[in-house]
Design a protein around this motif. Structure first.
Motif, PDB file in Angstrom:
ATOM      1  N   PRO A 101      -1.440   0.526  -5.575  1.00  0.00           N
ATOM      2  CA  PRO A 101      -2.665   0.619  -4.768  1.00  0.00           C
ATOM      3  C   PRO A 101      -2.924   2.062  -4.329  1.00  0.00           C
ATOM      4  O   PRO A 101      -1.985   2.808  -4.031  1.00  0.00           O
ATOM      5  N   ASP A 112       0.808  -1.220   0.000  1.00  0.00           N
ATOM      6  CA  ASP A 112       0.000   0.000   0.000  1.00  0.00           C
ATOM      7  C   ASP A 112       0.840   1.268   0.000  1.00  0.00           C
ATOM      8  O   ASP A 112       0.411   2.303  -0.509  1.00  0.00           O
ATOM      9  N   GLU A 160      -8.618  -6.218  -5.927  1.00  0.00           N
ATOM     10  CA  GLU A 160      -9.862  -5.908  -5.205  1.00  0.00           C
ATOM     11  C   GLU A 160     -10.933  -5.366  -6.148  1.00  0.00           C
ATOM     12  O   GLU A 160     -10.677  -4.576  -7.041  1.00  0.00           O
ATOM     13  N   GLY A 161     -12.149  -5.843  -5.928  1.00  0.00           N
ATOM     14  CA  GLY A 161     -13.282  -5.409  -6.733  1.00  0.00           C
ATOM     15  C   GLY A 161     -13.506  -6.215  -7.993  1.00  0.00           C
ATOM     16  O   GLY A 161     -14.597  -6.210  -8.560  1.00  0.00           O
ATOM     17  N   THR A 217      -4.774   2.999  -1.688  1.00  0.00           N
ATOM     18  CA  THR A 217      -5.257   3.049  -0.299  1.00  0.00           C
ATOM     19  C   THR A 217      -4.738   4.270   0.436  1.00  0.00           C
ATOM     20  O   THR A 217      -5.493   5.000   1.098  1.00  0.00           O
ATOM     21  N   LYS A 257      -4.337 -16.527  -4.261  1.00  0.00           N
ATOM     22  CA  LYS A 257      -4.794 -15.138  -4.217  1.00  0.00           C
ATOM     23  C   LYS A 257      -3.984 -14.249  -5.153  1.00  0.00           C
ATOM     24  O   LYS A 257      -4.497 -13.290  -5.712  1.00  0.00           O
ATOM     25  N   LYS A 303     -16.694 -11.078  -5.880  1.00  0.00           N
ATOM     26  CA  LYS A 303     -15.704 -10.015  -5.993  1.00  0.00           C
ATOM     27  C   LYS A 303     -14.588 -10.203  -4.965  1.00  0.00           C
ATOM     28  O   LYS A 303     -14.836 -10.588  -3.822  1.00  0.00           O
ATOM     29  N   ILE A 304     -13.384  -9.916  -5.407  1.00  0.00           N
ATOM     30  CA  ILE A 304     -12.219 -10.033  -4.528  1.00  0.00           C
ATOM     31  C   ILE A 304     -12.309  -8.953  -3.451  1.00  0.00           C
ATOM     32  O   ILE A 304     -12.611  -7.788  -3.749  1.00  0.00           O
ATOM     33  N   PRO A 305     -12.056  -9.313  -2.187  1.00  0.00           N
ATOM     34  CA  PRO A 305     -12.251  -8.363  -1.078  1.00  0.00           C
ATOM     35  C   PRO A 305     -11.350  -7.140  -1.187  1.00  0.00           C
ATOM     36  O   PRO A 305     -10.253  -7.189  -1.752  1.00  0.00           O
ATOM     37  N   GLU A 306     -11.810  -6.050  -0.616  1.00  0.00           N
ATOM     38  CA  GLU A 306     -11.032  -4.818  -0.555  1.00  0.00           C
ATOM     39  C   GLU A 306      -9.735  -5.063   0.219  1.00  0.00           C
ATOM     40  O   GLU A 306      -9.710  -5.768   1.220  1.00  0.00           O
ATOM     41  N   GLY A 307      -8.678  -4.470  -0.272  1.00  0.00           N
ATOM     42  CA  GLY A 307      -7.379  -4.648   0.368  1.00  0.00           C
ATOM     43  C   GLY A 307      -6.576  -5.808  -0.173  1.00  0.00           C
ATOM     44  O   GLY A 307      -5.391  -5.944   0.124  1.00  0.00           O
ATOM     45  N   SER A 308      -7.217  -6.663  -0.985  1.00  0.00           N
ATOM     46  CA  SER A 308      -6.518  -7.792  -1.596  1.00  0.00           C
ATOM     47  C   SER A 308      -6.139  -7.436  -3.025  1.00  0.00           C
ATOM     48  O   SER A 308      -6.736  -6.549  -3.649  1.00  0.00           O
TER      49      SER A 308
END
Length: 756
Positions: free
Chosen positions: A333, A296, A742-743, A335, A680, A734-739
């Motif tokens: 990213p 991040d 993501e989205g 973030t 992942k 959907k792929i989790p946020e932070g991974s």
């Protein structure tokens, strides 16, 4: 002069027919990449201490290279004379074109430029005995078969990449790498110098880049997805001094290779931020990354960051005189930017609506600075969103289809392809391969790579400059392993980019490569030799399960056993397939008339009741991950647990999948087992549940616990009599946020459905 030439010709003929040893030591006439035109003729040219060479100043690099090569390899010293001569030929239509004519009395190289002459010398080099490569040629003369060659490349950009941020390689090896690229007529070396795991270029204005950014406290070993991570708990790192870089740039230039440095931004910058944390959004202490991944913490969008990067590029421009500077531009990213007051204020000041536009703004500012320095940029796909100059280049990792968007915007593009040119991926399905990134890129797939998308118009095709091989080094820890990953795949890519489509034939290439291996041996390059390696797969014919084996060479045979024992010259001879009716361990190998060649091939068949039955999928696997098709889900062969791109894994992108198996007649079953890839980093997630329906009436639902394992097994145990088995696999979603990713919708990968 005529008398002299006549005597030379007579002596040459006498040597050819009376002196067998030099003829045996001559090259075999096979060149990689294969030339546009090559005509073989009778006779030989012989190089001795009396042979003379002539070249003008323009051809000094090629001429001196040839003189040094012959002298170092054989001890022969070429004098002055016209026996070997370089001729300026302006009519050759490209700067890399050449002609090479070898007769019994002379060798003539014609080229319009010094670069074309150098490539002619590399072809001539391959026509000479391979022993010259290490100075072990002991004969007093070198004989070369008479031949006429006219040649030019298809693509103007032919590159190889090397990541030295994850693992670093000494200057001596970088020279060896450049030498190998020159032999294969590559003309660009993309040098990935900075990343989260290390900063490898000396920047005198910022000494902490050498003191802090160049070193990490420990290094991850083993797969990134394996938790907890395994590490080597010792400091790792280093950097190339500016003097070393200048030396390497000059070394490459003398081989007509341009070194393109890559300084990653705004992401992949954790090493720089560890040295100068004030350039991050939080300003808190950071460490150089010790594991792979996407982080991040990236460069903050503020004036201090741009001043820092401008200072870095001031020195980079001085070190690397080539036209292009690669600035990365991917995997950034947002973030930190979303929660950073400074970044949000910049967005308001610039009238930007989201952080994607903020990244474009960041890249555009750096590009403009480099444009003012007289340079153009190369950037990964994400830079296409930025304000690029007409001469800037987009480098796409998405494969040929990734060229469509840049070409549509009148932007030149260099194509790389994770499916074809990422040499950090596995090249063989044998279990003893060195640890790699995952995925499967065999030599044949590299050779068949074409950077031009099938749907690209003829007008836009000119925007595709060429392609390059990619070598990320997360799992490549030393030079020996790096050579194994790169060669011979780089050799296949060299021909894919240089040679004309009508001349390319994989079987012919394999034959030439087999001979080329001798040259690699003398060059002490640790290449992977899979030419005598078998491939196999299960097929169904008339309801019978047959295991088929394939080899690459016609002049050999296959022998095999079914009990796991090692085959020998007396083992059963393979013909047109092996019938399979029970659990089997197939062990096979290629043999010639006297011995076994190459490695053993082993496949374990786990027999079950669905093998050979009819199977229907309601959606087809994605074209990038078709595996063996639907039959591959019930062929008794498990996919490799570490390589989701082998032929056994089927991949589905964002789709729910329904699978129906017809067992022909009502059959008593005890269990149904299946496996899902859960990588992942590859955006692959095991489903949260599966639904099993038996005989179109009874439905069972199985919840799948979340797991960090790379392969998630699912076993359904039930004593039941059924003819039809229907399995419904909902996509993870959907792929989790932070991974990573993501989205985006997740991939679903499944290899084998066992019915017992």
């Amino acid at each position: 002069m005529q008398l002299k030439n006549g005597l030379i010709y007579l002596l040459t003929i006498l040597c050819i027919y009376g002196c067998s040893k030099p003829i045996e030591k001559s090259g075999n006439g096979q060149i990689i990449p294969i030339p546009e035109q090559q005509v073989f003729e009778d006779g030989y040219f012989t190089i001795t201490n009396q042979t003379g060479i002539q070249f003008d100043k323009e051809f000094e690099i090629a001429g001196n290279f040839l003189k040094d090569y012959i002298h170092t390899g054989s001890g022969l010293a070429l004098g002055s004379g016209t026996d070997i001569r370089f001729t300026k030929e302006p009519a050759l239509d490209t700067e890399e074109a050449y002609s090479l004519e070898i007769s019994a009395t002379a060798i003539e190289i014609k080229a319009a430029t010094a670069q074309g002459a150098f490539y002619a010398v590399q072809s001539l080099r391959q026509l000479m005995p391979a022993e010259l490569e290490d100075g072990s040629y002991l004969d007093k003369a070198i004989t070369i078969s008479n031949t006429r060659i006219k040649d030019r490349p298809v693509f103007s950009y032919r590159g190889m990449h090397l990541d030295v941020a994850r693992h670093m390689f000494p200057v001596s090896f970088i020279k060896k790498y450049i030498d190998a690229l020159a032999l294969l007529k590559f003309n660009n070396f993309h040098w990935h110098l900075t990343d989260d795991q290390g900063w490898r270029v000396e920047i005198k204005r910022y000494p902490k880049l050498q003191e802090i950014a160049a070193y990490r406290n420990e290094t991850q070993i083993g797969f990134f997805n394996t938790k907890p991570h395994q590490v080597i708990n010792e400091t790792y790192g280093g950097y190339y001094t500016q003097e070393e870089i200048k030396e390497l740039v000059a070394y490459a230039k003398a081989r007509f290779i341009t070194i393109i440095p890559e300084i990653e931004l705004p992401g992949h910058a954790l090493s720089a931020l560890a040295a100068y944390p004030e350039l991050s959004c939080n300003g808190t202490p950071l460490q150089v990354a010790t594991t792979d991944g996407v982080f991040d913490d990236i460069f903050c969008v503020k004036a201090e960051t741009f001043r820092f990067l401008e200072g870095v590029f001031d020195e980079i421009v001085d070190l690397f005189p080539g036209q292009y500077i690669h600035i990365g531009g991917d995997a950034a990213p947002k973030t930190r930017w979303k929660n950073c007051t400074t970044c949000q204020n910049t967005m308001k000041e610039q009238g930007l609506t989201n952080t994607v536009e903020l990244q474009s703004y960041f890249v555009s500012k750096i590009a403009q600075y480099l444009h003012a320095k007289g340079r153009q940029i190369i950037g990964w796909d994400a830079t296409l969103n930025s304000k690029l100059a007409p001469d800037d280049i987009v480098m796409t990792w998405r494969g040929p289809e990734g060229a469509l968007a840049p070409a549509a915007k009148n932007q030149d593009v260099i194509v790389t392809s994770k499916a074809h040119t990422y040499f950090n991926r596995y090249q063989s399905e044998t279990p003893n391969e060195p640890l790699a990134f995952g995925g499967y890129v065999p030599l044949k797939k590299v050779y068949q790579f074409n950077p031009l998308p099938a749907t690209l118009s003829a007008q836009d095709a000119g925007r595709v400059l060429g392609a390059q091989g990619i070598v990320w080094t997360q799992y490549t820890v030393n030079a020996e392993q790096l050579e194994y990953m790169v060669f011979p795949r780089a050799i296949g890519l060299a021909e894919a980019l240089w040679s004309h489509e009508k001349h390319k034939n994989y079987d012919n290439f394999v034959s030439r490569l087999s001979s080329f291996h001798d040259r690699l041996d003398f060059l002490k390059i640790n290449y992977a030799n899979h030419l005598h390696q078998l491939k196999g797969h299960m097929v169904t014919k008339d309801k019978q399960s047959i295991y088929e084996l394939q080899k690459q060479t016609d002049s050999t045979v296959i022998r095999y056993t079914l009990d796991g024992s090692i085959p020998n010259m007396k083992s059963k001879l393979y013909n047109n397939g092996i019938p399979i009716t029970k659990n089997s361990i197939i062990t096979a190998a290629i043999f010639d008339k006297t011995r076994r060649l190459g490695p053993l091939f082993t496949e374990t068949i786990q027999w079950h009741q669905a093998i050979g039955k009819d199977i229907i999928l309601d959606v087809q696997p994605h074209h990038a991950y078709p595996g063996m098709g639907s039959d591959g889900l019930i062929n008794g062969v498990l996919g490799n647990s570490n390589r989701y791109r082998d032929n056994e894994w089927l991949g589905f992108f964002g789709e729910d999948v329904e699978i129906t198996i017809d067992l022909d007649v009502p059959t008593t079953i005890n269990a149904i087992a299946m496996r899902f890839h859960n990588g992942k980093k590859q955006l692959a997630y095991a489903p949260k549940k599966v639904e099993i329906e038996l005989d179109n009436k009874t439905i069972f639902e199985i919840d799948i616990p979340e797991s960090n394992e790379s392969v998630v097994p699912v076993v359904f145990e039930k004593n039941y009599t059924t003819r039809f088995i229907t399995i419904r696999i909902p996509n993870f979603g959907k792929i989790p946020e932070g991974s990573l990713g993501e989205g985006s919708l997740a991939w679903t990968f499944i290899d084998e459905i066992q019915v017992n």
